[in-house]
Design a protein around this motif. Structure first.
Motif, PDB file in Angstrom:
ATOM      1  N   THR A  46      23.609  30.621  68.437  1.00 19.79           N
ATOM      2  CA  THR A  46      22.270  31.048  68.064  1.00 19.79           C
ATOM      3  C   THR A  46      22.316  32.172  67.037  1.00 19.79           C
ATOM      4  N   PHE A  47      23.185  33.145  67.248  1.00 17.68           N
ATOM      5  CA  PHE A  47      23.333  34.220  66.267  1.00 17.68           C
ATOM      6  C   PHE A  47      23.640  33.653  64.890  1.00 17.68           C
ATOM      7  N   ASP A  48      24.616  32.760  64.804  1.00 17.72           N
ATOM      8  CA  ASP A  48      25.037  32.233  63.506  1.00 17.72           C
ATOM      9  C   ASP A  48      23.960  31.369  62.870  1.00 17.72           C
ATOM     10  N   GLN A  49      23.234  30.613  63.671  1.00 20.73           N
ATOM     11  CA  GLN A  49      22.173  29.771  63.121  1.00 20.73           C
ATOM     12  C   GLN A  49      21.051  30.602  62.501  1.00 20.73           C
ATOM     13  N   ASN A  50      20.754  31.749  63.089  1.00 23.24           N
ATOM     14  CA  ASN A  50      19.639  32.555  62.605  1.00 23.24           C
ATOM     15  C   ASN A  50      19.919  33.190  61.249  1.00 23.24           C
ATOM     16  N   CYS A  51      21.176  33.478  60.953  1.00 21.25           N
ATOM     17  CA  CYS A  51      21.580  34.001  59.639  1.00 21.25           C
ATOM     18  C   CYS A  51      23.102  34.036  59.603  1.00 21.25           C
ATOM     19  N   LYS A  52      23.686  33.667  58.483  1.00 18.86           N
ATOM     20  CA  LYS A  52      25.145  33.540  58.424  1.00 18.86           C
ATOM     21  C   LYS A  52      25.872  34.875  58.546  1.00 18.86           C
TER      22      LYS A  52
END
Length: 645
Positions: A46-52
């Protein structure tokens, strides 16, 4: 158990209780534990999906605050610590509701001093990144307002992909995305998969577009393997063969990335309704994508609240009556409502997009063709609602924003039961109501799809809140109760939800847009049934004719259903842009000033309970205990240590 935990920025952290957990069988408690571990492992996705850049920002802030040797009471350090807590809460550098990037609060000089003193081994310097490169990225994130300003941009007339920081696309434009996925659609396919749901669309060096699929061996493969490990353990203690098949299909989907397998899984999950324990795990909701194509990872483990479920079962048992009596065009009504099941549940573990802030109601699957053929499954999360209600007692909110004593008494008497019932109607029936015309594409409304869909479900609930049928069914005590819901809903849409908006910003989040749309449209069209008034310099809502207001709700529901059923993009655009987006700056300033005096955090989230297995001498689990003592910061630090690759 203490309900309140930490408070910081605009956030209050709460605890929720696992009522009746000890009454479950050992097998059921083990199932909850295994599914909870699978839920917690999805956090970094989820962290990575929200912003790289979210993961390197989070890990850098964790490293810098952990190794800091200076005065921890100074303003700069306190601001850095608060930034970390906000990043934890939002699963990234952007506000979880407003979508705008967080302001650092600490000086660039302080940042450079702390960063330069943080040891290399604590910093996320993997994949060949140098210390200088990491510092430059962090500096831009913290101090360059033009760099990644919004996670999700929905501004009309802009390229929504190029102006959004979410990490679902790389090097592509909105037009390229829409062309790519339009080409995959087959008009003859009556069971179309949700193309693009579980992948990142990127352009390679040769300008070719391809998907990085989220699966074993693909993007997030290492994390997905951890999720599968715990799903396999859950499979061994499944309550019945159908639930076991649900888990097997989910594993197969994670292994292959095949979206038709995801549809098989969704249908099997929908039909399984005998087990006490249930769960959501995967790429589900598309609110984080400005085009509503790609899904953010989320997890929820739950078990049924048997007593409270009697309420939702009454609603679902009468689903056909509600559909038949809906005020929408008969062309858009379902002749036969299928497979509507609804439960009130206790959340046992929240993860991904559902953590720390969680929905209080969920209706799935999202695919329209599955809903039409197989129905839907809804849950209302009772123990989270209870925690919200306990936290709100005596906070002065209603005294400040409701202008007359009679309405306050009405709200005090009926608000909790009405809120729960509106959520039930929204999730159990609203999302599952109506039907699209055969030729309508499920993506026809594009960036406006989420707002229109949430408005449709809310309007359905509002319309029936005032129906005598609810009193007849024993769901409301009398014909006056619904007025509490009408008042608080319209007040929220017109006024009080503005506490969640930064001055100068538009409304971006789909649920907030939905409420604004309904309230402002009704204000314009209810013929004086409700109005905004000033008293002693303060603005209040006054509703003079609830019957007339309900007629406006019916008219808007009919129009929103038509827009959805016909895929009328232009009508959706005009409706949303006119009523759902803009903020009255003068009213906004007033509301913020009045709210600030109450010292209430506008956003709430949760710390999870800790589930601890008890083992015997042979290593077998003999019990699962629940520990409520872990605090927010302690939990976030532990999750970063134990559930991160």
């Amino acid at each position: 158990m203490k309900i309140l935990d930490e408070k910081f920025a605009d956030i209050q952290i709460l605890r929720y209780q696992l009522k009746g957990f000890d009454e479950l069988s050992l097998k059921q408690r083990k199932l909850i534990f295994f599914l909870s571990e699978a839920t917690l492992w999805g956090r970094d996705i989820t962290f990575d999906q929200n912003c790289k850049y979210n993961l390197i920002v989070r890990k850098s802030l964790e490293a810098m605050t952990a190794s800091y040797k200076g005065d921890r009471d100074n303003d700069d350090y306190q601001a850095m610590e608060t930034m970390l807590k906000r990043v934890w809460f939002a699963s990234g550098i952007h506000h979880h509701y407003g979508c705008e990037k967080f302001k650092a609060g600490f000086t660039d000089r302080f940042f450079l001093q702390v960063f330069d003193s943080t040891p290399d081994e604590l910093l996320p310097l993997s994949d060949g990144m140098t210390r200088l490169q990491l510092r430059d990225i962090l500096y831009k994130v913290f101090f360059d307002d033009s760099f990644l300003p919004k996670s999700v941009n929905k501004a009309d007339g802009e390229d929504l992909i190029l102006t959004s920081a979410c990490n679902f696309y790389e090097g592509v434009t909105q037009q390229e995305v829409e062309t790519f996925y339009d080409a995959l659609k087959d008009p003859e396919d009556n069971c179309p998969p949700s193309w693009g749901l579980n992948s990142r669309l990127v352009k390679d060096a040769d300008s070719h577009l391809h998907e990085e699929v989220w699966k074993v061996g693909g993007r997030y493969g290492d994390i997905i393997e951890k999720i599968i490990y715990w799903l396999r353990k859950a499979e061994t203690v499944a309550e019945n063969n159908s639930q076991r098949r649900v888990i097997q299909l989910l594993i197969e989907y994670y292994e292959t990335g095949d979206l038709r397998t995801f549809d098989e899984y969704s249908i099997e999950w929908l039909h399984e309704h005998d087990a006490m324990v249930d769960f959501i795990n995967g790429f589900i909701e598309v609110y984080g994508d400005p085009l509503g194509i790609k899904a953010t990872w989320e997890g929820l483990v739950e078990y049924r609240d048997v007593e409270a479920t009697r309420r939702t079962r009454t609603i679902s048992d009468n689903a056909q009556w509600f559909e038949d009596h809906s005020p929408v065009d008969p062309r858009f009504k379902k002749k036969t409502v299928r497979g509507v099941t609804a439960n009130v549940i206790c959340a046992a573990m929240l993860g991904g997009e559902e953590y720390p802030a969680s929905a209080i109601g969920i209706n799935l699957p999202n695919a329209d063709w599955i809903r039409a053929r197989h129905g839907s499954k809804s849950v209302t999360i009772g123990n989270l609602t209870e925690a919200y209600n306990l936290a709100a007692k005596g906070n002065g909110f209603m005294d400040e924003f409701v202008g007359d004593a009679q309405t306050r008494e009405l709200i005090d008497k009926y608000d909790n039961i009405c809120d729960d019932l509106h959520t039930d109607l929204h999730e159990c029936l609203g999302h599952g109501s109506g039907q699209s015309l055969p030729e309508t594409s499920p993506d026809a409304l594009k960036a406006y799809s989420n707002t229109i869909e949430e408005a449709r479900a809310d309007l359905f609930g509002l319309y029936y809140m005032a129906d005598p049928k609810l009193v007849e069914l024993g769901l409301l005590p009398d014909g006056e109760a619904y007025k509490a819901q009408y008042y608080t809903y319209m007040m929220n849409g017109l006024m009080t939800q503005l506490i969640r908006i930064t001055p100068g910003n538009n409304i971006e989040e789909a649920h907030m847009r939905n409420r604004s749309l309904i309230a402002h449209w009704c204000l314009d069209h209810a013929g004086g049934a409700m109005m905004m008034e000033k008293c002693d310099g303060k603005t209040f809502l006054r509703i003079t004719d609830y019957d007339k207001l309900r007629q406006s709700v019916a008219e808007l529901l009919a129009e929103v259903q038509r827009i959805k059923s016909e895929g009328d993009y232009e009508a959706a655009r005009q409706l949303v842009e006119r009523y759902a987006v803009k903020v009255d700056a003068v009213l906004h300033k007033e509301i913020l000033e009045r709210y600030e005096k109450l010292n209430i955090a506008p956003y709430k989230g949760f710390v999870n309970p800790v589930l601890r297995p008890v083992y015997d001498a042979d290593g077998e689990i003999t019990d699962i205990t629940v520990d409520y003592s872990e605090g927010y910061t302690q939990q976030m630090q532990r999750y970063s240590r134990e559930y991160s690759i």
